[in-house]
Design a protein around this motif. Structure first.
Motif, mmCIF file in Angstrom:
data_model
loop_
_atom_site.group_PDB
_atom_site.id
_atom_site.type_symbol
_atom_site.label_atom_id
_atom_site.label_comp_id
_atom_site.label_asym_id
_atom_site.label_seq_id
_atom_site.Cartn_x
_atom_site.Cartn_y
_atom_site.Cartn_z
ATOM 1 N N ARG A 1 4.927 4.291 14.742
ATOM 2 C CA ARG A 1 3.678 3.591 14.995
ATOM 3 C C ARG A 1 2.917 3.334 13.689
ATOM 4 N NH1 ARG A 1 0.442 2.553 19.372
ATOM 5 N NH2 ARG A 1 -1.713 2.100 18.816
ATOM 6 N N ARG A 2 2.871 4.328 12.821
ATOM 7 C CA ARG A 2 2.150 4.159 11.555
ATOM 8 C C ARG A 2 2.827 3.125 10.665
ATOM 9 N NH1 ARG A 2 2.668 8.313 8.688
ATOM 10 N NH2 ARG A 2 3.746 9.804 10.038
ATOM 11 N N GLU A 3 4.149 3.133 10.617
ATOM 12 C CA GLU A 3 4.871 2.124 9.838
ATOM 13 C C GLU A 3 4.575 0.722 10.364
ATOM 14 O OE1 GLU A 3 8.885 4.713 8.677
ATOM 15 O OE2 GLU A 3 8.869 3.371 10.416
ATOM 16 N N PHE A 4 4.677 0.565 11.651
ATOM 17 C CA PHE A 4 4.459 -0.739 12.275
ATOM 18 C C PHE A 4 3.031 -1.217 12.051
ATOM 19 C CE2 PHE A 4 3.396 -3.550 15.767
ATOM 20 C CZ PHE A 4 4.527 -4.339 15.932
ATOM 21 N N THR A 5 2.068 -0.322 12.277
ATOM 22 C CA THR A 5 0.654 -0.700 12.178
ATOM 23 C C THR A 5 0.285 -1.084 10.750
ATOM 24 O OG1 THR A 5 0.088 0.744 14.025
ATOM 25 C CG2 THR A 5 -1.703 0.090 12.565
ATOM 26 N N THR A 6 0.730 -0.302 9.789
ATOM 27 C CA THR A 6 0.373 -0.601 8.397
ATOM 28 C C THR A 6 1.082 -1.857 7.914
ATOM 29 O OG1 THR A 6 0.001 1.742 7.976
ATOM 30 C CG2 THR A 6 0.217 0.326 6.063
ATOM 31 N N LEU B 1 3.746 -20.408 8.739
ATOM 32 C CA LEU B 1 3.903 -19.279 7.820
ATOM 33 C C LEU B 1 5.322 -18.743 7.875
ATOM 34 C CD1 LEU B 1 0.658 -17.137 8.357
ATOM 35 C CD2 LEU B 1 1.143 -18.773 6.516
ATOM 36 N N ILE B 2 5.780 -18.222 6.745
ATOM 37 C CA ILE B 2 7.038 -17.488 6.659
ATOM 38 C C ILE B 2 6.750 -16.213 5.875
ATOM 39 C CG2 ILE B 2 7.782 -18.648 4.530
ATOM 40 C CD1 ILE B 2 10.071 -17.514 7.434
ATOM 41 N N GLY B 3 7.443 -15.146 6.227
ATOM 42 C CA GLY B 3 7.155 -13.901 5.531
ATOM 43 C C GLY B 3 8.192 -12.842 5.802
ATOM 44 N N SER B 4 7.896 -11.652 5.296
ATOM 45 C CA SER B 4 8.782 -10.508 5.466
ATOM 46 C C SER B 4 7.947 -9.244 5.331
ATOM 47 C CB SER B 4 9.901 -10.541 4.410
ATOM 48 O OG SER B 4 10.862 -9.524 4.647
ATOM 49 N N ILE B 5 8.369 -8.195 6.037
ATOM 50 C CA ILE B 5 7.681 -6.907 6.029
ATOM 51 C C ILE B 5 8.696 -5.824 5.714
ATOM 52 C CG2 ILE B 5 6.407 -5.210 7.424
ATOM 53 C CD1 ILE B 5 5.360 -7.527 9.116
ATOM 54 N N THR B 6 8.286 -4.807 4.966
ATOM 55 C CA THR B 6 9.145 -3.661 4.720
ATOM 56 C C THR B 6 8.313 -2.386 4.741
ATOM 57 O OG1 THR B 6 10.867 -2.741 3.282
ATOM 58 C CG2 THR B 6 8.937 -3.688 2.193
ATOM 59 N N HIS B 7 8.971 -1.281 5.040
ATOM 60 C CA HIS B 7 8.307 0.020 4.971
ATOM 61 C C HIS B 7 9.345 1.102 4.722
ATOM 62 C CE1 HIS B 7 9.816 0.560 9.075
ATOM 63 N NE2 HIS B 7 9.197 -0.566 9.419
ATOM 64 N N CYS B 8 8.954 2.093 3.950
ATOM 65 C CA CYS B 8 9.734 3.308 3.772
ATOM 66 C C CYS B 8 8.718 4.424 3.556
ATOM 67 C CB CYS B 8 10.718 3.199 2.605
ATOM 68 S SG CYS B 8 9.960 3.033 0.980
ATOM 69 N N THR C 1 0.840 -1.191 0.000
ATOM 70 C CA THR C 1 0.000 0.000 0.000
ATOM 71 C C THR C 1 0.877 1.242 0.000
ATOM 72 O OG1 THR C 1 -1.733 1.203 1.187
ATOM 73 C CG2 THR C 1 -0.171 -0.022 2.520
ATOM 74 N N PHE C 2 0.355 2.286 -0.639
ATOM 75 C CA PHE C 2 1.026 3.590 -0.649
ATOM 76 C C PHE C 2 0.363 4.550 0.336
ATOM 77 C CE2 PHE C 2 2.038 1.649 -4.692
ATOM 78 C CZ PHE C 2 3.374 1.967 -4.874
ATOM 79 N N THR C 3 -0.582 4.040 1.111
ATOM 80 C CA THR C 3 -1.265 4.851 2.117
ATOM 81 C C THR C 3 -1.188 4.140 3.461
ATOM 82 O OG1 THR C 3 -3.411 3.823 1.645
ATOM 83 C CG2 THR C 3 -2.841 5.794 0.384
ATOM 84 N N GLU C 4 -1.728 4.765 4.487
ATOM 85 C CA GLU C 4 -1.718 4.142 5.806
ATOM 86 C C GLU C 4 -2.857 3.130 5.933
ATOM 87 O OE1 GLU C 4 0.779 4.450 7.532
ATOM 88 O OE2 GLU C 4 1.665 6.275 6.704
ATOM 89 N N ALA C 5 -2.753 2.259 6.920
ATOM 90 C CA ALA C 5 -3.747 1.210 7.120
ATOM 91 C C ALA C 5 -5.121 1.807 7.382
ATOM 92 C CB ALA C 5 -3.342 0.318 8.279
ATOM 93 N N PRO C 6 -6.155 1.305 6.695
ATOM 94 C CA PRO C 6 -7.501 1.770 6.998
ATOM 95 C C PRO C 6 -8.002 1.279 8.355
ATOM 96 C CG PRO C 6 -7.573 -0.014 5.396
ATOM 97 C CD PRO C 6 -6.121 0.326 5.599
ATOM 98 N N ASP C 7 -7.394 0.208 8.850
ATOM 99 C CA ASP C 7 -7.767 -0.357 10.157
ATOM 100 C C ASP C 7 -6.513 -0.380 11.032
ATOM 101 O OD1 ASP C 7 -8.582 -1.755 12.349
ATOM 102 O OD2 ASP C 7 -8.963 -3.642 11.289
ATOM 103 N N PRO C 8 -6.405 0.486 12.039
ATOM 104 C CA PRO C 8 -5.177 0.571 12.838
ATOM 105 C C PRO C 8 -5.098 -0.451 13.971
ATOM 106 C CG PRO C 8 -6.708 2.259 13.543
ATOM 107 C CD PRO C 8 -7.373 1.540 12.392
ATOM 108 N N PHE C 9 -5.878 -1.530 13.888
ATOM 109 C CA PHE C 9 -5.912 -2.517 14.965
ATOM 110 C C PHE C 9 -4.559 -3.175 15.172
ATOM 111 C CE2 PHE C 9 -6.164 -7.046 16.035
ATOM 112 C CZ PHE C 9 -6.733 -6.967 17.302
ATOM 113 N N LEU C 10 -4.173 -3.343 16.436
ATOM 114 C CA LEU C 10 -3.011 -4.131 16.815
ATOM 115 C C LEU C 10 -3.403 -5.094 17.935
ATOM 116 C CD1 LEU C 10 -0.207 -1.405 17.002
ATOM 117 C CD2 LEU C 10 -0.498 -3.129 15.203
ATOM 118 N N PHE C 11 -2.795 -6.265 17.932
ATOM 119 C CA PHE C 11 -2.960 -7.190 19.051
ATOM 120 C C PHE C 11 -2.212 -6.639 20.266
ATOM 121 C CE2 PHE C 11 -4.119 -9.947 15.563
ATOM 122 C CZ PHE C 11 -5.085 -10.784 16.125
#
Length: 224
Positions: free
Chosen positions: A40-45, A78-85, A15-25
């Motif tokens: 926080r926004r990077e982590f949440t999205t 599951l295996i995966g990876s996350i990135t943000h900039c 996504t090029f925008t922030e999460a529409p749902d900011p829910f976190l466990f």
């Protein structure tokens, strides 16, 4: 965007925008409770992207807390990876029986600061980057090198549980095929019955970004 450089068997959500749902466990919330808004926004999205990918794999949404090195701790199977900039977030997931490890990274297609490249590269890599800059000036090759090394580390760590320094991998890019080869310069783990000596990856420059990805497909699912 990043799905263009990933193999079958993976699920990518970006996504090029922030999460529409900011829910976190709750265990995720604890990680960023005192964080600045940008973090926080990077982590949440990033976690939102991960849970969208889980849904596409037929999985219920689950927490993805960071481990001791900041690595995402995925649900079993599951295996995966996350990135943000700035302006971009992505997560890629797969079933562990299909893909053994994944590493992704995204960076702005902009030069590194002058003192950063010597700290993250080998002399031979800088020589190759010089030639690439001359022949293909639309890509910031120093930044792409940094991104590729980030993807290498993210793919390496789940297999070994060990740190990998920037000088422990030697990256060679193919500017026409959009691929790269990472040669590991330290003793690796056993992977599919062989000693791990490197990774093959892919890269893309688009929308003002450079993105890199490594996904090692399990032998039973590899295309011959």
């Amino acid at each position: 965007m990043i799905e263009a450089i990933l193999p079958a068997g993976t699920v990518a959500v970006d996504t090029f925008t922030e999460a529409p749902d900011p829910f976190l466990f709750p265990d995720e919330e604890r990680v960023v409770r005192a964080a600045v808004d940008k973090r926080r926004r990077e982590f949440t999205t990033g976690r939102w992207c991960a849970r969208q990918a889980m849904a596409r794999l037929g999985r219920a949404p689950a927490s993805v807390p960071p481990g001791p090195r900041g690595e995402p701790r995925w649900p079993a199977g599951l295996i995966g990876s996350i990135t943000h900039c700035d302006g971009y977030r992505a997560a890629v997931l797969a079933e562990t029986e299909v893909v053994t490890t994944i590493g992704i990274d995204a960076e702005p297609n902009a030069p590194l600061l002058d003192d950063v490249l010597p700290a993250v590269s080998l002399p031979q890599e800088r020589d190759r980057i010089g030639l690439l800059r001359r022949d293909h000036p639309d890509v910031c090759w120093d930044r792409l090198l940094f991104s590729a090394k980030e993807s290498v580390y993210k793919a390496w760590f789940p297999l070994t549980g060990r740190w990998l320094d920037f000088e422990d991998a030697d990256i060679t890019f193919d500017p026409l095929a959009g691929t790269f080869e990472a040669r590991i310069l330290v003793t690796g783990a056993q992977l599919h019955g062989r000693r791990l000596t490197g990774f093959d990856g892919r890269w893309l420059a688009r929308h003002g970004l450079v993105v890199t990805a490594i996904a090692v497909v399990a032998p039973a699912f590899a295309v011959v």
